[in-house]
Design a protein around this motif. Structure first.
Motif, short mmCIF file in Angstrom:
data_model
loop_
_atom_site.label_atom_id
_atom_site.label_comp_id
_atom_site.label_asym_id
_atom_site.label_seq_id
_atom_site.Cartn_x
_atom_site.Cartn_y
_atom_site.Cartn_z
N THR A 1 -4.19 7.41 -1.88
CA THR A 1 -3.66 6.35 -0.86
C THR A 1 -4.81 6.69 0.32
O THR A 1 -5.66 7.17 0.27
CB THR A 1 -2.38 6.66 -0.29
OG1 THR A 1 -2.03 5.47 0.59
CG2 THR A 1 -2.19 7.81 0.35
N ARG B 1 -10.05 -1.37 -7.84
CA ARG B 1 -8.93 -1.23 -8.60
C ARG B 1 -8.22 -2.80 -9.16
O ARG B 1 -8.39 -3.71 -8.54
CB ARG B 1 -7.66 -0.63 -8.16
CG ARG B 1 -8.12 0.73 -7.59
CD ARG B 1 -6.83 1.45 -7.08
NE ARG B 1 -7.18 2.84 -6.57
CZ ARG B 1 -7.02 3.44 -5.37
NH1 ARG B 1 -6.27 2.71 -4.62
NH2 ARG B 1 -7.38 4.66 -5.17
N SER C 1 -6.22 -7.90 -6.66
CA SER C 1 -5.12 -7.58 -5.88
C SER C 1 -3.87 -8.67 -6.12
O SER C 1 -3.88 -9.64 -6.87
CB SER C 1 -5.28 -7.33 -4.63
OG SER C 1 -4.35 -6.53 -3.68
N ALA D 1 0.78 -1.14 -0.05
CA ALA D 1 0.10 0.03 0.06
C ALA D 1 0.99 1.36 -0.12
O ALA D 1 0.27 2.48 -0.38
CB ALA D 1 -0.97 0.02 1.21
N SER E 1 -10.77 1.44 -3.63
CA SER E 1 -9.34 0.69 -3.82
C SER E 1 -9.76 -0.82 -4.09
O SER E 1 -9.09 -1.66 -4.93
CB SER E 1 -8.53 0.70 -2.31
OG SER E 1 -9.11 0.00 -1.48
N GLY F 1 0.81 3.90 -6.80
CA GLY F 1 -0.47 4.68 -6.85
C GLY F 1 -0.78 5.01 -8.30
O GLY F 1 -1.96 5.54 -8.45
N ASP G 1 -12.14 5.46 0.85
CA ASP G 1 -10.82 5.12 0.27
C ASP G 1 -10.79 3.61 -0.07
O ASP G 1 -10.24 3.22 -1.20
CB ASP G 1 -9.47 5.71 1.02
CG ASP G 1 -9.38 7.26 1.09
OD1 ASP G 1 -9.73 7.71 0.02
OD2 ASP G 1 -8.91 7.75 1.96
#
Length: 340
Positions: free
Chosen positions: A147, A303, A208, A127, A300, A131, A296
Protein backbone atom coordinates in the motif's frame (compact mmCIF):
# COMPACT_ATOMS: atom_id res chain seq x y z
CA UNK A 1 -28.96 19.17 11.96
CA UNK A 2 -26.64 17.49 9.44
CA UNK A 3 -22.92 18.28 9.25
CA UNK A 4 -20.80 17.79 6.12
CA UNK A 5 -17.01 17.98 6.24
CA UNK A 6 -15.16 18.43 2.97
CA UNK A 7 -18.14 20.02 1.23
CA UNK A 8 -15.94 21.81 -1.33
CA UNK A 9 -14.47 18.49 -2.52
CA UNK A 10 -15.72 16.30 -5.34
CA UNK A 11 -17.89 14.10 -3.12
CA UNK A 12 -19.02 16.63 -0.53
CA UNK A 13 -20.34 18.93 -3.24
CA UNK A 14 -22.57 16.25 -4.75
CA UNK A 15 -23.81 15.20 -1.32
CA UNK A 16 -24.66 18.83 -0.64
CA UNK A 17 -26.87 19.02 -3.76
CA UNK A 18 -29.01 16.05 -2.72
CA UNK A 19 -29.38 17.27 0.86
CA UNK A 20 -30.34 20.77 -0.27
CA UNK A 21 -32.96 19.24 -2.54
CA UNK A 22 -34.43 17.53 0.52
CA UNK A 23 -34.53 20.87 2.40
CA UNK A 24 -32.35 19.47 5.19
CA UNK A 25 -30.89 21.79 7.81
CA UNK A 26 -27.18 21.80 6.95
CA UNK A 27 -23.96 22.94 8.56
CA UNK A 28 -20.69 22.84 6.64
CA UNK A 29 -17.14 23.02 7.94
CA UNK A 30 -14.54 24.69 5.77
CA UNK A 31 -10.85 25.53 5.86
CA UNK A 32 -9.36 28.97 5.34
CA UNK A 33 -9.00 29.60 1.63
CA UNK A 34 -11.69 27.12 0.55
CA UNK A 35 -13.31 28.08 -2.75
CA UNK A 36 -16.96 28.37 -1.74
CA UNK A 37 -17.88 30.39 -4.83
CA UNK A 38 -16.78 27.56 -7.12
CA UNK A 39 -18.78 25.15 -4.98
CA UNK A 40 -21.86 27.36 -5.37
CA UNK A 41 -21.41 27.36 -9.14
CA UNK A 42 -21.17 23.56 -9.16
CA UNK A 43 -24.28 23.21 -6.99
CA UNK A 44 -26.33 25.55 -9.17
CA UNK A 45 -25.10 23.80 -12.32
CA UNK A 46 -26.52 20.58 -10.92
CA UNK A 47 -29.79 22.24 -9.89
CA UNK A 48 -30.40 25.93 -10.66
CA UNK A 49 -33.46 25.90 -8.38
CA UNK A 50 -31.22 25.68 -5.29
CA UNK A 51 -30.26 29.37 -5.21
CA UNK A 52 -32.56 30.13 -2.26
CA UNK A 53 -31.59 26.93 -0.45
CA UNK A 54 -27.89 27.85 -0.77
CA UNK A 55 -28.50 30.94 1.34
CA UNK A 56 -29.77 28.77 4.23
CA UNK A 57 -26.42 27.00 4.67
CA UNK A 58 -24.60 27.44 7.97
CA UNK A 59 -20.82 27.68 7.60
CA UNK A 60 -18.31 27.02 10.39
CA UNK A 61 -14.55 27.52 9.86
CA UNK A 62 -12.97 24.40 11.35
CA UNK A 63 -9.88 22.40 10.46
CA UNK A 64 -9.85 18.81 11.65
CA UNK A 65 -7.18 19.62 14.27
CA UNK A 66 -9.10 22.61 15.66
CA UNK A 67 -10.84 21.03 18.64
CA UNK A 68 -12.69 24.16 19.90
CA UNK A 69 -14.10 24.91 16.45
CA UNK A 70 -15.06 21.28 15.87
CA UNK A 71 -16.91 21.29 19.19
CA UNK A 72 -18.80 24.36 18.02
CA UNK A 73 -19.51 22.77 14.63
CA UNK A 74 -20.94 19.59 16.19
CA UNK A 75 -23.27 21.35 18.62
CA UNK A 76 -26.81 20.06 17.99
CA UNK A 77 -25.72 17.79 15.11
CA UNK A 78 -27.46 14.43 14.64
CA UNK A 79 -25.70 13.11 11.53
CA UNK A 80 -22.19 13.62 10.15
CA UNK A 81 -21.04 12.93 6.59
CA UNK A 82 -17.27 12.99 6.86
CA UNK A 83 -15.88 13.66 3.38
CA UNK A 84 -12.88 15.82 4.29
CA UNK A 85 -9.41 14.42 3.81
CA UNK A 86 -5.98 14.98 2.35
CA UNK A 87 -4.97 13.20 -0.86
CA UNK A 88 -1.22 13.10 -1.45
CA UNK A 89 1.27 10.48 -2.54
CA UNK A 90 4.37 12.52 -1.73
CA UNK A 91 6.34 10.72 1.02
CA UNK A 92 7.23 14.12 2.50
CA UNK A 93 3.53 14.62 3.33
CA UNK A 94 3.52 11.64 5.71
CA UNK A 95 2.97 13.67 8.87
CA UNK A 96 0.25 15.82 7.32
CA UNK A 97 -1.57 12.77 5.91
CA UNK A 98 -1.63 11.15 9.33
CA UNK A 99 -2.63 14.41 10.99
CA UNK A 100 -5.61 15.01 8.69
CA UNK A 101 -6.86 11.56 7.72
CA UNK A 102 -6.14 9.71 10.95
CA UNK A 103 -5.94 12.19 13.81
CA UNK A 104 -8.57 14.45 12.24
CA UNK A 105 -11.04 11.58 12.02
CA UNK A 106 -10.16 10.61 15.59
CA UNK A 107 -10.95 14.15 16.75
CA UNK A 108 -14.23 14.15 14.90
CA UNK A 109 -15.53 10.83 16.26
CA UNK A 110 -14.41 11.67 19.81
CA UNK A 111 -16.35 14.93 19.75
CA UNK A 112 -19.29 13.18 18.06
CA UNK A 113 -19.42 10.70 20.95
CA UNK A 114 -19.18 13.49 23.52
CA UNK A 115 -21.89 15.57 21.80
CA UNK A 116 -24.35 12.71 21.37
CA UNK A 117 -24.23 12.59 17.58
CA UNK A 118 -26.32 9.66 16.39
CA UNK A 119 -24.90 8.74 12.99
CA UNK A 120 -21.48 8.96 11.35
CA UNK A 121 -20.92 8.16 7.65
CA UNK A 122 -17.25 8.07 6.64
CA UNK A 123 -16.04 8.37 3.04
CA UNK A 124 -12.86 6.29 2.83
CA UNK A 125 -11.34 4.67 -0.28
CA UNK A 126 -10.93 1.29 -1.97
CA UNK A 127 -7.21 1.87 -1.37
CA UNK A 128 -7.73 0.63 2.19
CA UNK A 129 -9.07 -2.78 1.14
CA UNK A 130 -7.08 -5.87 0.24
CA UNK A 131 -3.96 -5.72 -1.85
CA UNK A 132 -3.25 -9.41 -2.36
CA UNK A 133 -5.95 -10.72 -4.70
CA UNK A 134 -6.87 -9.24 -8.07
CA UNK A 135 -10.59 -9.17 -7.21
CA UNK A 136 -11.13 -7.15 -4.05
CA UNK A 137 -14.08 -7.46 -1.67
CA UNK A 138 -14.94 -5.91 1.70
CA UNK A 139 -13.76 -9.07 3.47
CA UNK A 140 -10.17 -8.88 2.19
CA UNK A 141 -7.53 -8.33 4.85
CA UNK A 142 -5.45 -5.18 5.07
CA UNK A 143 -1.95 -5.71 3.68
CA UNK A 144 0.37 -2.85 4.78
CA UNK A 145 3.24 -4.16 2.66
CA UNK A 146 1.31 -3.49 -0.58
CA UNK A 147 0.00 0.00 0.00
CA UNK A 148 0.97 3.67 0.21
CA UNK A 149 0.94 6.43 2.82
CA UNK A 150 -2.40 7.82 1.67
CA UNK A 151 -4.08 4.42 1.97
CA UNK A 152 -2.50 3.85 5.37
CA UNK A 153 -3.78 7.18 6.69
CA UNK A 154 -7.31 6.44 5.48
CA UNK A 155 -7.16 2.92 6.94
CA UNK A 156 -6.18 4.34 10.32
CA UNK A 157 -9.12 6.74 10.02
CA UNK A 158 -11.38 3.74 9.46
CA UNK A 159 -10.05 2.16 12.64
CA UNK A 160 -11.16 5.24 14.57
CA UNK A 161 -14.64 4.94 13.08
CA UNK A 162 -14.87 1.25 13.99
CA UNK A 163 -13.69 2.06 17.50
CA UNK A 164 -16.42 4.69 17.82
CA UNK A 165 -19.01 2.16 16.67
CA UNK A 166 -18.01 -0.03 19.63
CA UNK A 167 -18.59 2.96 21.89
CA UNK A 168 -22.16 3.46 20.70
CA UNK A 169 -21.97 5.64 17.57
CA UNK A 170 -23.96 4.39 14.57
CA UNK A 171 -21.34 4.22 11.81
CA UNK A 172 -21.07 3.21 8.17
CA UNK A 173 -18.05 3.38 5.87
CA UNK A 174 -18.06 3.68 2.09
CA UNK A 175 -15.03 2.76 -0.01
CA UNK A 176 -15.36 4.42 -3.43
CA UNK A 177 -13.10 3.76 -6.37
CA UNK A 178 -11.82 6.60 -8.54
CA UNK A 179 -14.57 9.23 -8.34
CA UNK A 180 -15.64 11.23 -11.39
CA UNK A 181 -17.98 14.21 -11.08
CA UNK A 182 -18.37 17.97 -11.37
CA UNK A 183 -14.99 19.12 -10.08
CA UNK A 184 -13.07 20.62 -8.40
CA UNK A 185 -10.80 20.34 -11.40
CA UNK A 186 -7.42 21.12 -9.83
CA UNK A 187 -7.00 18.21 -7.43
CA UNK A 188 -7.38 14.46 -7.12
CA UNK A 189 -9.46 12.58 -9.69
CA UNK A 190 -10.99 15.89 -10.77
CA UNK A 191 -7.81 16.48 -12.78
CA UNK A 192 -8.52 13.60 -15.20
CA UNK A 193 -11.04 15.46 -17.38
CA UNK A 194 -8.97 18.66 -17.84
CA UNK A 195 -5.85 16.56 -18.45
CA UNK A 196 -7.46 15.09 -21.57
CA UNK A 197 -8.88 18.48 -22.59
CA UNK A 198 -5.39 19.99 -22.36
CA UNK A 199 -3.80 17.41 -24.65
CA UNK A 200 -2.67 14.51 -22.46
CA UNK A 201 -0.13 12.63 -24.58
CA UNK A 202 0.40 9.35 -22.72
CA UNK A 203 -2.04 6.80 -21.32
CA UNK A 204 -1.30 4.80 -18.18
CA UNK A 205 -0.89 1.01 -18.57
CA UNK A 206 -3.12 -0.22 -15.73
CA UNK A 207 -6.85 -0.24 -14.97
CA UNK A 208 -9.05 0.59 -12.02
CA UNK A 209 -12.58 0.84 -10.69
CA UNK A 210 -14.53 4.05 -11.33
CA UNK A 211 -17.73 5.52 -9.94
CA UNK A 212 -19.76 8.68 -10.39
CA UNK A 213 -19.84 11.08 -7.46
CA UNK A 214 -23.63 11.16 -7.85
CA UNK A 215 -23.81 7.42 -7.08
CA UNK A 216 -21.49 7.67 -4.07
CA UNK A 217 -23.59 10.48 -2.60
CA UNK A 218 -26.85 8.59 -3.20
CA UNK A 219 -25.43 5.46 -1.54
CA UNK A 220 -24.29 7.41 1.50
CA UNK A 221 -27.69 9.01 1.94
CA UNK A 222 -29.56 5.74 1.57
CA UNK A 223 -27.25 3.81 3.90
CA UNK A 224 -27.87 6.37 6.63
CA UNK A 225 -31.58 6.69 5.95
CA UNK A 226 -32.06 2.91 5.91
CA UNK A 227 -29.81 2.48 8.98
CA UNK A 228 -27.37 0.07 7.37
CA UNK A 229 -24.79 0.52 10.10
CA UNK A 230 -21.75 -1.46 11.18
CA UNK A 231 -20.55 -2.32 7.66
CA UNK A 232 -18.32 -1.04 4.90
CA UNK A 233 -19.35 -0.90 1.25
CA UNK A 234 -17.24 -0.90 -1.89
CA UNK A 235 -18.66 1.63 -4.36
CA UNK A 236 -17.36 0.82 -7.84
CA UNK A 237 -19.71 0.83 -10.78
CA UNK A 238 -17.36 0.33 -13.71
CA UNK A 239 -13.98 -1.25 -14.45
CA UNK A 240 -11.86 -0.15 -17.37
CA UNK A 241 -8.30 0.63 -18.36
CA UNK A 242 -6.97 4.16 -18.12
CA UNK A 243 -6.49 4.13 -21.90
CA UNK A 244 -10.21 3.37 -22.35
CA UNK A 245 -11.14 6.03 -19.80
CA UNK A 246 -9.13 8.71 -21.60
CA UNK A 247 -10.60 7.65 -24.96
CA UNK A 248 -14.13 7.97 -23.55
CA UNK A 249 -13.37 11.40 -22.08
CA UNK A 250 -12.02 12.57 -25.46
CA UNK A 251 -15.12 11.20 -27.22
CA UNK A 252 -17.35 13.11 -24.79
CA UNK A 253 -15.55 16.36 -25.61
CA UNK A 254 -15.93 15.66 -29.32
CA UNK A 255 -19.66 15.07 -28.81
CA UNK A 256 -19.78 18.59 -27.34
CA UNK A 257 -18.26 20.01 -30.52
CA UNK A 258 -14.60 20.00 -29.44
CA UNK A 259 -13.20 17.88 -32.26
CA UNK A 260 -9.67 19.00 -31.47
CA UNK A 261 -9.62 17.00 -28.22
CA UNK A 262 -7.99 13.64 -28.82
CA UNK A 263 -7.26 10.63 -26.66
CA UNK A 264 -3.59 10.02 -25.79
CA UNK A 265 -1.83 8.50 -28.79
CA UNK A 266 0.87 6.71 -26.81
CA UNK A 267 0.86 4.41 -23.80
CA UNK A 268 3.48 4.29 -21.08
CA UNK A 269 5.12 0.96 -20.31
CA UNK A 270 5.88 -0.30 -16.82
CA UNK A 271 9.57 0.44 -17.27
CA UNK A 272 8.71 4.02 -18.25
CA UNK A 273 6.97 4.52 -14.91
CA UNK A 274 9.91 2.96 -13.04
CA UNK A 275 12.20 5.46 -14.72
CA UNK A 276 9.84 8.39 -14.24
CA UNK A 277 9.39 7.99 -10.49
CA UNK A 278 13.17 7.92 -10.06
CA UNK A 279 13.58 11.06 -12.17
CA UNK A 280 10.77 12.71 -10.22
CA UNK A 281 12.50 11.83 -6.93
CA UNK A 282 15.75 13.35 -8.19
CA UNK A 283 14.03 16.48 -9.50
CA UNK A 284 12.24 16.99 -6.18
CA UNK A 285 15.48 16.61 -4.23
CA UNK A 286 17.28 19.17 -6.39
CA UNK A 287 14.48 21.76 -6.68
CA UNK A 288 12.68 21.23 -3.36
CA UNK A 289 9.30 20.93 -5.12
CA UNK A 290 6.67 18.39 -4.13
CA UNK A 291 6.81 14.90 -5.60
CA UNK A 292 4.49 14.28 -8.55
CA UNK A 293 5.03 10.54 -8.86
CA UNK A 294 6.11 8.28 -6.02
CA UNK A 295 7.33 4.69 -6.36
CA UNK A 296 4.16 3.27 -4.80
CA UNK A 297 1.87 5.26 -7.08
CA UNK A 298 3.91 4.41 -10.19
CA UNK A 299 3.61 0.71 -9.45
CA UNK A 300 -0.07 0.93 -8.54
CA UNK A 301 -0.78 2.45 -11.96
CA UNK A 302 0.30 -0.78 -13.67
CA UNK A 303 -2.08 -3.01 -11.69
CA UNK A 304 -5.24 -4.49 -13.14
CA UNK A 305 -7.61 -4.96 -10.25
CA UNK A 306 -11.36 -5.41 -9.97
CA UNK A 307 -13.62 -4.59 -7.04
CA UNK A 308 -16.63 -6.59 -5.94
CA UNK A 309 -19.49 -4.17 -5.27
CA UNK A 310 -22.13 -6.88 -4.84
CA UNK A 311 -22.78 -5.98 -1.18
CA UNK A 312 -24.11 -2.48 -1.95
CA UNK A 313 -26.06 -3.81 -4.92
CA UNK A 314 -27.78 -6.39 -2.75
CA UNK A 315 -28.36 -4.30 0.39
CA UNK A 316 -29.80 -1.27 -1.44
CA UNK A 317 -30.90 -2.99 -4.67
CA UNK A 318 -28.65 -0.39 -6.24
CA UNK A 319 -27.60 0.03 -9.88
CA UNK A 320 -24.64 2.23 -10.77
CA UNK A 321 -24.78 4.79 -13.54
CA UNK A 322 -22.94 3.59 -16.69
CA UNK A 323 -19.49 5.05 -17.09
CA UNK A 324 -20.30 6.73 -20.42
CA UNK A 325 -23.09 8.73 -18.77
CA UNK A 326 -20.82 9.64 -15.82
CA UNK A 327 -18.12 10.91 -18.19
CA UNK A 328 -20.60 12.88 -20.31
CA UNK A 329 -21.97 14.63 -17.21
CA UNK A 330 -18.46 15.37 -15.95
CA UNK A 331 -17.33 16.83 -19.28
CA UNK A 332 -20.39 19.09 -19.53
CA UNK A 333 -19.73 20.32 -15.98
CA UNK A 334 -16.09 21.04 -16.83
CA UNK A 335 -17.08 23.01 -19.93
CA UNK A 336 -19.56 24.99 -17.85
CA UNK A 337 -16.89 25.77 -15.24
CA UNK A 338 -14.48 26.83 -17.99
CA UNK A 339 -16.92 29.40 -19.40
CA UNK A 340 -17.67 32.11 -16.83
Amino acid sequence: MILITGSTGILGGHLLVYLLEKSEKLRLTYREGSDRESLKKRVLFENPALEAAWNTLEWVPAALDDIPQLELALEGVETIYHCAGLVSFDPRDRDQLLKVNWEGTQNLVNIALAKGVQTFCYASSVATIGGITETVSEEDAWDPSRTNLYATSKYLGEMEVWRASQEGLNTVIVNPGVILGTGPWNSGSGQLVPAVANGLRYAIPGSSGFVGAWDVARCMLRLVREQQFGQRYILVGNHLSYASLFAKIAAAFQAEGMQEVRAPSKQLKSWHLELLWRLDWLGARISGRKRRLSRDVARSLTRKREYDASRIREVLNFEFEPIDAVIERSVRAYLNASNP
